[in-house]
Design a protein around this motif. Structure first.
Motif, PDB file in Angstrom:
ATOM      1  N   ILE A 128       7.180  17.842  11.087  1.00  0.00           N
ATOM      2  CA  ILE A 128       7.848  17.274  10.594  1.00  0.00           C
ATOM      3  C   ILE A 128       8.599  15.586  11.432  1.00  0.00           C
ATOM      4  O   ILE A 128       8.919  14.460  11.141  1.00  0.00           O
ATOM      5  CB  ILE A 128       8.907  17.711  10.305  1.00  0.00           C
ATOM      6  N   LEU A 129       8.776  15.984  12.994  1.00  0.00           N
ATOM      7  CA  LEU A 129       9.032  15.320  13.589  1.00  0.00           C
ATOM      8  C   LEU A 129       7.862  13.608  13.862  1.00  0.00           C
ATOM      9  O   LEU A 129       8.411  12.778  13.949  1.00  0.00           O
ATOM     10  CB  LEU A 129       8.859  15.783  15.229  1.00  0.00           C
ATOM     11  N   ALA A 130       7.133  14.595  13.824  1.00  0.00           N
ATOM     12  CA  ALA A 130       5.628  13.400  13.489  1.00  0.00           C
ATOM     13  C   ALA A 130       5.978  12.033  12.340  1.00  0.00           C
ATOM     14  O   ALA A 130       5.848  11.119  12.210  1.00  0.00           O
ATOM     15  CB  ALA A 130       4.314  14.465  13.977  1.00  0.00           C
ATOM     16  N   GLU A 131       6.234  13.328  11.210  1.00  0.00           N
ATOM     17  CA  GLU A 131       6.595  12.491  10.097  1.00  0.00           C
ATOM     18  C   GLU A 131       7.203  11.442   9.839  1.00  0.00           C
ATOM     19  O   GLU A 131       7.213   9.985   9.903  1.00  0.00           O
ATOM     20  CB  GLU A 131       6.204  13.896   8.990  1.00  0.00           C
ATOM     21  N   GLY A 132       8.752  11.785  10.655  1.00  0.00           N
ATOM     22  CA  GLY A 132       9.812  11.075  10.868  1.00  0.00           C
ATOM     23  C   GLY A 132       9.135   9.816  12.017  1.00  0.00           C
ATOM     24  O   GLY A 132      10.155   8.870  11.073  1.00  0.00           O
ATOM     25  N   ILE A 133       8.447  10.025  12.721  1.00  0.00           N
ATOM     26  CA  ILE A 133       8.688   9.424  13.455  1.00  0.00           C
ATOM     27  C   ILE A 133       7.626   8.254  13.365  1.00  0.00           C
ATOM     28  O   ILE A 133       7.990   6.521  12.939  1.00  0.00           O
ATOM     29  CB  ILE A 133       8.070   9.391  15.310  1.00  0.00           C
ATOM     30  N   LEU A 134       6.411   8.982  12.337  1.00  0.00           N
ATOM     31  CA  LEU A 134       5.543   7.275  12.056  1.00  0.00           C
ATOM     32  C   LEU A 134       6.880   6.707  10.296  1.00  0.00           C
ATOM     33  O   LEU A 134       6.123   5.284  10.307  1.00  0.00           O
ATOM     34  CB  LEU A 134       4.281   8.015  11.823  1.00  0.00           C
ATOM     35  N   ARG A 135       7.261   7.596   9.657  1.00  0.00           N
ATOM     36  CA  ARG A 135       7.640   7.192   8.000  1.00  0.00           C
ATOM     37  C   ARG A 135       8.852   6.015   9.121  1.00  0.00           C
ATOM     38  O   ARG A 135       8.240   4.948   8.445  1.00  0.00           O
ATOM     39  CB  ARG A 135       8.672   7.792   7.776  1.00  0.00           C
ATOM     40  N   LYS A 136       9.177   5.611  10.171  1.00  0.00           N
ATOM     41  CA  LYS A 136       9.915   4.644  10.684  1.00  0.00           C
ATOM     42  C   LYS A 136       9.405   3.866  11.671  1.00  0.00           C
ATOM     43  O   LYS A 136       9.344   2.641  11.181  1.00  0.00           O
ATOM     44  CB  LYS A 136      10.606   5.025  11.504  1.00  0.00           C
ATOM     45  N   ASP A 137       8.353   4.425  12.750  1.00  0.00           N
ATOM     46  CA  ASP A 137       8.276   2.718  13.450  1.00  0.00           C
ATOM     47  C   ASP A 137       6.599   2.373  12.563  1.00  0.00           C
ATOM     48  O   ASP A 137       6.354   1.390  13.006  1.00  0.00           O
ATOM     49  CB  ASP A 137       7.510   3.985  14.412  1.00  0.00           C
ATOM     50  N   GLY A 138       6.234   3.294  11.403  1.00  0.00           N
ATOM     51  CA  GLY A 138       5.064   2.726  10.787  1.00  0.00           C
ATOM     52  C   GLY A 138       4.870   2.316   9.572  1.00  0.00           C
ATOM     53  O   GLY A 138       4.290   1.457   8.800  1.00  0.00           O
ATOM     54  N   ALA A 139       6.859   2.216   9.378  1.00  0.00           N
ATOM     55  CA  ALA A 139       6.820   1.768   8.167  1.00  0.00           C
ATOM     56  C   ALA A 139       6.640   0.095   7.327  1.00  0.00           C
ATOM     57  O   ALA A 139       6.532  -1.103   8.360  1.00  0.00           O
ATOM     58  CB  ALA A 139       8.590   1.728   8.230  1.00  0.00           C
ATOM     59  N   GLY A 140       5.417   0.314   5.953  1.00  0.00           N
ATOM     60  CA  GLY A 140       4.677  -1.149   5.783  1.00  0.00           C
ATOM     61  C   GLY A 140       3.592  -1.047   6.393  1.00  0.00           C
ATOM     62  O   GLY A 140       2.840  -1.783   5.676  1.00  0.00           O
TER      63      GLY A 140
END
Length: 175
Positions: free
Chosen positions: A20-32
């Protein structure tokens, strides 16, 4: 020329904390550039409240998470994954479903913050550490020139990222 958007699935056994932490981090930092997903081999059906609290404290998304089975991503009509990362040693040792599209896989294991017993401060410290280790790995992924690397070099790079600070060594995969 715009680079394509990659789908990434983070796997753990319970799908309550590290994935869940990893999903949240990538969701924001890797957006687009990346679509982030998480799942578990034996999902608990709830998200650890310390995972949500940690994401909120670092100003990361806290909405839309749910603990789900990894079979959802092997089913017809599921998003085709480009990358699948196991973030716990148990999930790395389990027999994974056959993923449509044959994604690249790597083991990015770190200690389970949800397994820490003690005071809320000790638990939060474990979640903060897990967040930091996962953020480092995701930052390294984001800095990787994916489209310019051949498959062998990319696989080696993904494995190298998994050996970053905080890596567990309970299981190594050759998937």
């Amino acid at each position: 020329m715009t680079e394509r958007v990659y789908n990434v699935l983070f796997l753990c056994t319970g799908n309550t904390a590290r994935s869940i932490l990893a999903e949240g981090i990538l969701r924001k930092d890797g957006a687009g550039r990346f679509n982030a997903f998480s799942a578990g081999s034996q999902p608990k059906g709830v998200i650890n409240p310390f995972a949500i609290k940690t994401l909120a404290e670092y100003d990361y998304p806290t909405e839309g998470f749910r603990s789900k089975n990894w079979e959802e991503f092997a089913a017809p009509g599921a998003p085709v994954m480009d990358f699948v990362f196991t973030v716990c040693d148990n999930a790395a040792g389990e027999v994974c479903p056959i993923w449509p599209g044959q994604p690249m896989t790597a083991h990015w294991g770190i200690e389970d913050p949800a397994a820490v017993e003690g005071t809320d401060i000790e638990k939060q410290r474990a979640f903060n550490l897990a967040f930091r280790y996962l953020k480092t790995r995701i930052s390294l992924l984001l800095a990787t020139p994916i489209a310019r690397l051949d498959k062998l070099k990319l696989k080696a790079r993904l494995r190298e990222i998994g050996e970053a600070e905080g890596a567990t060594h309970g299981h190594k995969t050759e998937a």
